[in-house]
Design a protein around this motif. Structure first.
Motif, PDB file in Angstrom:
ATOM      1  N   ASP A 193       0.847  -1.188   0.000  1.00 22.07           N
ATOM      2  CA  ASP A 193       0.000   0.000   0.000  1.00 22.07           C
ATOM      3  C   ASP A 193       0.888   1.244   0.000  1.00 22.07           C
ATOM      4  O   ASP A 193       1.741   1.399   0.877  1.00 22.07           O
ATOM      5  N   ASP A 194       0.680   2.139  -0.983  1.00 21.09           N
ATOM      6  CA  ASP A 194       1.516   3.337  -1.094  1.00 21.09           C
ATOM      7  C   ASP A 194       1.196   4.293   0.049  1.00 21.09           C
ATOM      8  O   ASP A 194       0.020   4.563   0.321  1.00 21.09           O
ATOM      9  N   PRO A 195       2.205   4.835   0.733  1.00 23.00           N
ATOM     10  CA  PRO A 195       1.935   5.747   1.861  1.00 23.00           C
ATOM     11  C   PRO A 195       1.327   7.077   1.428  1.00 23.00           C
ATOM     12  O   PRO A 195       0.750   7.780   2.246  1.00 23.00           O
ATOM     13  N   ARG A 196       1.448   7.422   0.125  1.00 23.01           N
ATOM     14  CA  ARG A 196       0.900   8.705  -0.349  1.00 23.01           C
ATOM     15  C   ARG A 196      -0.607   8.610  -0.567  1.00 23.01           C
ATOM     16  O   ARG A 196      -1.355   9.517  -0.214  1.00 23.01           O
ATOM     17  N   VAL A 197      -1.015   7.531  -1.204  1.00 25.96           N
ATOM     18  CA  VAL A 197      -2.434   7.298  -1.483  1.00 25.96           C
ATOM     19  C   VAL A 197      -2.709   5.814  -1.266  1.00 25.96           C
ATOM     20  O   VAL A 197      -2.060   4.962  -1.873  1.00 25.96           O
TER      21      VAL A 197
ATOM     22  N   ALA B 103      -7.472   6.143  -2.692  1.00 24.91           N
ATOM     23  CA  ALA B 103      -7.383   6.095  -4.149  1.00 24.91           C
ATOM     24  C   ALA B 103      -8.745   6.280  -4.805  1.00 24.91           C
ATOM     25  O   ALA B 103      -8.856   6.884  -5.870  1.00 24.91           O
ATOM     26  N   ARG B 104      -9.797   5.787  -4.161  1.00 16.72           N
ATOM     27  CA  ARG B 104     -11.111   5.881  -4.780  1.00 16.72           C
ATOM     28  C   ARG B 104     -11.662   7.297  -4.662  1.00 16.72           C
ATOM     29  O   ARG B 104     -11.300   8.054  -3.751  1.00 16.72           O
ATOM     30  N   THR B 105     -12.530   7.634  -5.574  1.00 17.98           N
ATOM     31  CA  THR B 105     -13.136   8.964  -5.594  1.00 17.98           C
ATOM     32  C   THR B 105     -14.658   8.846  -5.544  1.00 17.98           C
ATOM     33  O   THR B 105     -15.225   7.767  -5.791  1.00 17.98           O
ATOM     34  N   LEU B 106     -15.316   9.966  -5.247  1.00 13.19           N
ATOM     35  CA  LEU B 106     -16.773  10.028  -5.281  1.00 13.19           C
ATOM     36  C   LEU B 106     -17.159  10.753  -6.559  1.00 13.19           C
ATOM     37  O   LEU B 106     -16.797  11.923  -6.751  1.00 13.19           O
TER      38      LEU B 106
ATOM     39  N   ALA C  98       1.847   8.807  -7.060  1.00 10.69           N
ATOM     40  CA  ALA C  98       2.055   7.646  -6.204  1.00 10.69           C
ATOM     41  C   ALA C  98       2.115   6.401  -7.064  1.00 10.69           C
ATOM     42  O   ALA C  98       1.734   6.412  -8.235  1.00 10.69           O
ATOM     43  N   GLY C  99       2.595   5.327  -6.457  1.00 10.70           N
ATOM     44  CA  GLY C  99       2.707   4.073  -7.195  1.00 10.70           C
ATOM     45  C   GLY C  99       4.086   3.478  -7.049  1.00 10.70           C
ATOM     46  O   GLY C  99       4.934   3.960  -6.274  1.00 10.70           O
ATOM     47  N   ALA C 100       4.336   2.417  -7.794  1.00 14.20           N
ATOM     48  CA  ALA C 100       5.638   1.751  -7.741  1.00 14.20           C
ATOM     49  C   ALA C 100       6.698   2.616  -8.411  1.00 14.20           C
ATOM     50  O   ALA C 100       6.393   3.533  -9.182  1.00 14.20           O
ATOM     51  N   SER C 101       7.949   2.326  -8.114  1.00 17.56           N
ATOM     52  CA  SER C 101       9.064   3.070  -8.704  1.00 17.56           C
ATOM     53  C   SER C 101       9.338   2.575 -10.113  1.00 17.56           C
ATOM     54  O   SER C 101       9.225   1.374 -10.402  1.00 17.56           O
ATOM     55  N   GLN C 102       9.695   3.491 -10.986  1.00 16.79           N
ATOM     56  CA  GLN C 102      10.092   3.114 -12.352  1.00 16.79           C
ATOM     57  C   GLN C 102      11.482   2.505 -12.348  1.00 16.79           C
ATOM     58  O   GLN C 102      12.311   2.827 -11.491  1.00 16.79           O
TER      59      GLN C 102
ATOM     60  N   LEU D 285      -3.710  11.625  -6.516  1.00 15.85           N
ATOM     61  CA  LEU D 285      -2.953  10.529  -7.128  1.00 15.85           C
ATOM     62  C   LEU D 285      -2.336  10.917  -8.469  1.00 15.85           C
ATOM     63  O   LEU D 285      -1.223  10.492  -8.793  1.00 15.85           O
ATOM     64  N   PHE D 286      -3.043  11.738  -9.250  1.00 16.24           N
ATOM     65  CA  PHE D 286      -2.566  12.081 -10.594  1.00 16.24           C
ATOM     66  C   PHE D 286      -2.543  13.603 -10.794  1.00 16.24           C
ATOM     67  O   PHE D 286      -3.455  14.309 -10.352  1.00 16.24           O
ATOM     68  N   GLU D 287      -1.525  14.054 -11.516  1.00 17.56           N
ATOM     69  CA  GLU D 287      -1.495  15.424 -12.018  1.00 17.56           C
ATOM     70  C   GLU D 287      -1.747  15.365 -13.519  1.00 17.56           C
ATOM     71  O   GLU D 287      -1.086  14.595 -14.230  1.00 17.56           O
TER      72      GLU D 287
END
Length: 524
Positions: free
Chosen positions: A48-52, A62-65, A100-104, A150-152
């Motif tokens: 689980d990513d600590p950011r989201v 991560a989920r939105t309304l 957020a997410g795994a590292s590239q 989570l996303f820009e």
């Protein structure tokens, strides 16, 4: 008393539950997205990513309304804030950076693609291993429920983000390939390109004209200039982090060698009037060359002459074409005229000027065939010489050449109407007229060469001498003393023309020798 306190406690609990239940409903306004933050939760899982979080740990979720929905989330456990839906203007694209997410992997330019419904399903993105950083997939024009924690999303309406990423609003516009042009794609990532400068990237199928970069990369697509091009009239949503497009004109291009002033952006801006020296005579002529760059030749042209990205969009692709015109085509034409300047005598140049044009056209066609560019037509305009006498000679020949063309065109027109005996008879008559026009052209050429020999008695003297050296009847008198007519009857045209050219050269050399002698005697 105890019973009263009990009742009050029960009422308080019921009131608390009612309050919690009623205030736990969240109505998401139109045009907004609800972002959820969990106030506390269980132990965070390792994946689980600590950011989201997508497992329900404390912090941003991560989920939105979605907009225009009603959701129940107890306020003692969750905070909900509302942000504007992500808008991508029509005709443009949105670029996405995952926060957020795994590292590239080290050295990666773009994150591995994960299907997540245009980034509206953040839980799926994280669950399936979505990576932080620049994403391959782009958003087309429209509205999206995107989790901005989570996303820009970078659009034409986010100038600060564009500057940070080194992009311009033009980079985020869909690629529109006008009619009459070809889109050459240059990818920034992929397998190593071929070392051969004449080889372009191998074709990979299924990537929808480079709009699905992950398909291109998984199929072994190479970095650099691609062999597959974008068709004219199409619109393409291509990620500028993945590739850029150079527009090459595929319509017929007219290139002019002339002394007229041209716009600096013209493809033929560097082409000046052709000036050559033929036996000491300065000859000036204008030239037109029409060429066409087929779509399959455009990538090789970019590979050979480079991709110089112009600051103005309407000039994109013109730089490599100008390089081709100046370094390939113009150099070849200049070399051709250098060769014929040394090879031709001025008399030949005057009488064989049409042959020069035909020869040049054939050589240009052959030279450009190696590049894949089609030489459509080569046209030499009438030249001007430093001697008015030579210009007048050429004018007479040109008029007769045009007459021959007219008679031939009439013959072709008649041959296309072979429907009756009357037409067949007219065809035979027209063939006679064509032959007469051709003979008249030969007559005009010999007449001009005879005039170049000077006084009649000198001309006769030289012709008699040359006549004695060839195997022809030893009679040169013609009707009304027409020497040119008599020569045409007595010997082949080419032999008579060559003989007169040799004599004209000798006469010219003698005149120059006498002039130099007279000057030296005058000085003495």
């Amino acid at each position: 008393m105890v019973e009263v306190l009990g009742y009050l406690l029960v009422l308080a609990v019921i009131a608390g539950l009612l309050y919690t239940g009623l205030t736990g409903f969240h109505r998401v306004p139109d045009g907004r997205v609800g972002l959820v933050v969990k106030k506390f939760g269980g132990t965070r899982r390792r994946d689980d990513d600590p950011r989201v979080s997508f497992h329900g740990a404390a912090g941003p979720q991560a989920r939105t309304l979605p907009a225009n929905s009603v959701q129940w989330l107890p306020r003692w456990l969750y905070d909900v804030r509302y942000v504007e839906r992500t808008e991508v203007p029509n005709g443009t694209i949105g670029l996405v950076i995952a926060k957020a997410g795994a590292s590239q992997p080290v050295g990666a330019v773009l994150a591995t693609h994960v299907e997540c419904d245009d980034f509206t399903d953040g839980e799926r993105f994280l669950r399936e291993g979505g990576q932080r950083g620049r994403q391959q997939h782009v958003l087309r024009g429209g509205s999206y429920d995107i989790n901005t924690d989570l996303f820009e999303v970078i659009t034409v309406q986010t100038p600060e983000a564009l500057d940070r990423e080194g992009l311009t609003p033009q980079d985020l516009r869909q690629i529109a390939v006008p009619v009459g042009e070809t889109g050459v794609v240059i990818t920034h990532v992929g397998a190593p390109p071929n070392a051969d400068q004449d080889t372009v990237g191998r074709v990979v199928g299924g990537h929808a004209k480079f709009q699905l970069p992950w398909v291109f990369l998984s199929g072994g697509g190479q970095q650099g200039v691609q062999g597959e091009t974008l068709d004219e009239g199409g619109h393409y949503a291509i990620n500028p982090w993945f590739a850029h497009v150079v527009l090459i004109p595929s319509r017929v291009l007219i290139l002019e060698w002339s002394g007229e002033r041209k716009d600096e952006h013209n493809l033929d801006a560097a082409l000046d009037q052709v000036v050559l020296d033929v036996q000491g005579h300065t000859v000036r002529l204008d030239m037109k060359q029409t060429v066409q760059i087929p779509p399959d030749a455009a990538p090789r042209l970019i590979r050979r002459f480079g991709d110089v990205r112009a600051p103005a969009a309407h000039l994109a692709g013109r730089a490599p074409v100008r390089q081709f015109v100046e370094k390939e085509l113009a150099s070849f034409v200049a070399g051709y005229f250098r060769r014929i300047s040394a090879r031709y005598r001025i008399q030949e140049f005057i009488t064989k000027y049409d042959e020069v044009g035909n020869e040049l056209a054939a050589e240009v066609r052959q030279a450009l065939a190696r590049t894949g560019v089609v030489a459509v037509n080569t046209t030499l305009e009438e030249f001007t010489c430093d001697e008015p006498e030579l210009n007048e000679m050429r004018r007479k020949i040109a008029l007769q050449v045009e007459q021959v063309k007219i008679e031939k065109e009439r013959l072709h027109h008649l041959e296309a109407q072979r429907a009756s005996e009357a037409v067949l008879a007219e065809i035979e008559m027209q063939r006679v007229r064509v032959e007469e026009a051709r003979k008249q052209l030969e007559y005009v050429e010999l007449k001009i060469l005879l005039d170049r020999l000077g006084p009649e008695h000198v001309a006769m003297e030289r012709i008699l001498h040359e006549w004695s050296q060839v195997n022809v009847p030893q009679v040169i008198a013609g009707a009304d003393g027409d020497l040119a007519h008599a020569m045409l009857q007595a010997m082949p045209f080419t032999q008579a023309r060559d003989m007169l050219m040799n004599m004209a050269d000798a006469a010219k050399g003698l005149e120059r020798s006498q002039e130099r002698k007279a000057i030296s005697e005058g000085d003495a």
